[in-house]
Design an enzyme around this catalytic site. Structure first.
Site, PDB file in Angstrom:
ATOM      1  N   SER A 198     -14.693  -4.180  17.392  1.00  0.00           N
ATOM      2  CA  SER A 198     -13.589  -5.098  17.365  1.00  0.00           C
ATOM      3  C   SER A 198     -12.361  -4.235  17.101  1.00  0.00           C
ATOM      4  O   SER A 198     -11.905  -4.120  18.188  1.00  0.00           O
ATOM      5  CB  SER A 198     -14.132  -6.041  16.436  1.00  0.00           C
ATOM      6  OG  SER A 198     -13.680  -7.388  16.435  1.00  0.00           O
ATOM      7  N   ASP A 438     -21.598 -11.886  22.845  1.00  0.00           N
ATOM      8  CA  ASP A 438     -20.074 -12.044  22.626  1.00  0.00           C
ATOM      9  C   ASP A 438     -19.333 -12.764  22.955  1.00  0.00           C
ATOM     10  O   ASP A 438     -19.363 -12.248  24.371  1.00  0.00           O
ATOM     11  CB  ASP A 438     -19.731 -10.907  22.244  1.00  0.00           C
ATOM     12  CG  ASP A 438     -18.909 -10.819  21.229  1.00  0.00           C
ATOM     13  OD1 ASP A 438     -18.048 -11.003  20.944  1.00  0.00           O
ATOM     14  OD2 ASP A 438     -18.236  -9.211  21.043  1.00  0.00           O
ATOM     15  N   HIS A 463     -21.909  -9.549  18.353  1.00  0.00           N
ATOM     16  CA  HIS A 463     -19.946  -9.091  18.567  1.00  0.00           C
ATOM     17  C   HIS A 463     -20.154  -7.923  17.737  1.00  0.00           C
ATOM     18  O   HIS A 463     -20.945  -7.838  16.031  1.00  0.00           O
ATOM     19  CB  HIS A 463     -19.292  -9.833  17.447  1.00  0.00           C
ATOM     20  CG  HIS A 463     -17.894  -8.999  17.561  1.00  0.00           C
ATOM     21  ND1 HIS A 463     -16.973  -8.833  18.367  1.00  0.00           N
ATOM     22  CD2 HIS A 463     -17.148  -8.638  16.445  1.00  0.00           C
ATOM     23  CE1 HIS A 463     -15.970  -8.404  18.457  1.00  0.00           C
ATOM     24  NE2 HIS A 463     -15.886  -8.472  17.175  1.00  0.00           N
TER      25      HIS A 463
END
Length: 511
Positions: A198, A438, A463
């Protein structure tokens, strides 16, 4: 003003992380730019029994260290030379040692204390044995125990102390620590592979670009590095994929959610309408505005989509509740049934947290400084349309901190525009991994840029799914994705060692 629009304006300050109905109001958590999404993957989805983890993670294998870190890497003012203690943890259990220049797997911490990453990020521990790798987890400045200025209160006091809190300083921190660790271990020729998810995935890819002499390669999981400076049109990003996820799960579920916002607004406008909504959704306290409820529902939908993981797939869970509602056939009864399906049967829902976490506070500053990610909603979404307004965003940040954000800095410093052309000229050894379910994959690199800057993605992935802990019930496509990534890393290492051997034959460098 429509309360949902008000919510979205506040959401932009948090960039899909935190929601603040006003500058002084308390925040509600929404899906973070985080590999794990809080406790989602450990929640009720595994009510039928926890899958067996494949890693042999043992926290006792890690030793904690602190590095005397420079406050400001880029200036020579007297205050720039101030220092703080930055935390990192090392696991040498499987390391082959410096005498054979065995590799180092380095996890770059992001917008949270590093503690939870040790157990939740399984990629390092699951592959350390076969790679004979040392593991190191480094905490991001201003989070956890890596706090400048002596205390969190001082560090977050104002823009003057927060000014040292940005991504460029963070990756410079990582470079200093990795160079120092290699020196202390006499492992100068041990290749480093940096790993992040991320926001941390963005840091990993940027680290490889800025410090190629420190890191041999990078695995950047679910890193939305194109979600800056309108490279991705705001209205074609995050919420478009959330909508797509729900619509693919169930057309009737999608239609019910799309309709629900106007129903909530209509009831809220009536006398005692908020009381009706409070009873309908069994709220933990009387609703004062309908936006609190709408915020809660948006958090739920985006969280389910971002972390839409096997085996249960939360989007399917939510839609199963909405489509199968047994108590009432009206729109809001269906929506509440989705809440119960997702959250479990509780005495109350929609409870505003009274205290903000350090991630709440820290990431809000970051998104009001260098991490300006424009998010909007188009007309085809299951949410009401919203157009991102950069001017309003800047003014809101100025009201909060007294200084404006720099919306073009990320692309100026790290790049992003014409990324395929740019990275094909000077980048190498980066894996951009994504799952197409995601919402943040809309800002990810989804095609190979060169032979060594590659995209590895899965249609059903969510994700950061590839770097969190593997387990016995992972689907074949996920197992394959991880194997592809390890194979690529092994290729980098093989080439490195071949070149090192050739070089050492001439320079008497021990292997």
């Amino acid at each position: 003003m429509n309360p949902l629009v008000s919510f979205l304006q506040c959401l932009l300050i948090a960039i899909s992380l935190f929601i603040t109905p006003s500058v002084s109001a308390s925040s509600l958590n929404i899906p973070r730019l985080s590999p794990t999404g809080g406790t989602f993957e450990h929640g009720y989805y595994f009510a039928d029994g926890q899958p067996k983890a494949l890693s042999n993670f043992d926290p006792n294998d890690f030793e904690t260290f602190y590095y005397k870190q420079t406050l400001d890497h880029f200036n020579f003012r007297p205050d720039s030379f101030s220092t703080f203690q930055q935390r990192y943890l090392i696991n040498v259990k499987y390391w082959g040692g410096s005498n054979v220049s065995a590799p180092i797997l380095a996890y770059l911490g992001a917008e949270a204390p590093i503690d939870d990453s040790l157990s939740s990020i399984g990629f390092l521990s699951e592959n350390a044995n076969q790679l004979q790798a040392l593991q190191i987890f480094i905490e991001h400045r201003y989070y956890g125990k890596s706090i400048p200025f002596g205390s969190r209160e001082e560090a977050f006091q104002n823009a003057s102390t927060l000014g040292y809190f940005n991504s460029a300083q963070a990756i410079a921190d990582y470079a200093e620590i990795l160079i120092n660790v290699k020196k202390q271990l006499r492992a100068e020729h041990s290749p480093v592979i940096v790993i992040g998810g991320s926001y941390g995935g963005m840091l990993a890819s940027w680290f490889r670009l800025k410090y190629p002499h420190v890191a041999l390669g990078a695995l950047a999981s679910s890193a939305p590095i194109l979600y800056f400076d309108n490279i991705i049109p705001p209205e074609k990003g995050y919420y478009s994929i959330v909508t797509k996820d729900f619509r693919e799960a169930s057309e009737t579920c999608y239609q019910t959610i799309k309709k629900s916002w106007s129903v909530i607004d209509e009831i809220a406008s009536q006398p005692k309408g908020l009381s009706i909504l409070s009873r309908k959704f069994r709220t933990c306290s009387q609703l004062l505005t309908s936006s609190v409820l709408e915020n809660y529902l948006m958090l739920m939908y985006t969280g389910a989509a971002q972390y839409n993981r096997p085996p249960s797939y939360p989007v399917t869970v939510v839609c199963g509740g909405i489509d199968g509602a047994s108590h009432g056939n009206d729109t809001l009864s269906k929506i509440f049934a989705g809440v119960v399906a997702y959250k479990g049967n509780k005495s109350c829902y929609v409870n505003e947290p009274k205290n903000q976490s350090e991630t709440d506070v820290g990431w809000r500053w970051q998104t009001c400084s260098d991490m300006v990610i424009p998010i909007g909603i188009n007309n085809n979404s299951m949410f009401p349309a919203y157009q991102f307004d950069l001017k309003d965003y800047i003014e809101t940040c100025k009201a909060m901190y007294g200084v404006p954000p720099r919306p073009h800095w990320a692309t100026t410093y790290f790049g992003g525009h014409d990324i395929k052309l740019a990275l094909s000229r000077f980048a190498s050894n980066i894996i951009f991994s994504n799952g197409l379910r995601d919402p943040y994959s809309s800002g990810g690199v989804l095609e190979n840029i060169s032979n060594t800057v590659v995209a590895v993605y899965t249609k059903n992935g969510s994700h950061c799914l590839d770097i969190v802990g593997a387990n016995t019930i992972d689907p074949d496509w996920l197992v394959k994705q991880r194997k592809v990534e390890v194979k690529i890393i092994k290729g980098w290492l093989a080439k490195y060692y071949a070149e090192l051997r050739a070089y050492s034959n001439n320079k008497s460098i021990p292997l």
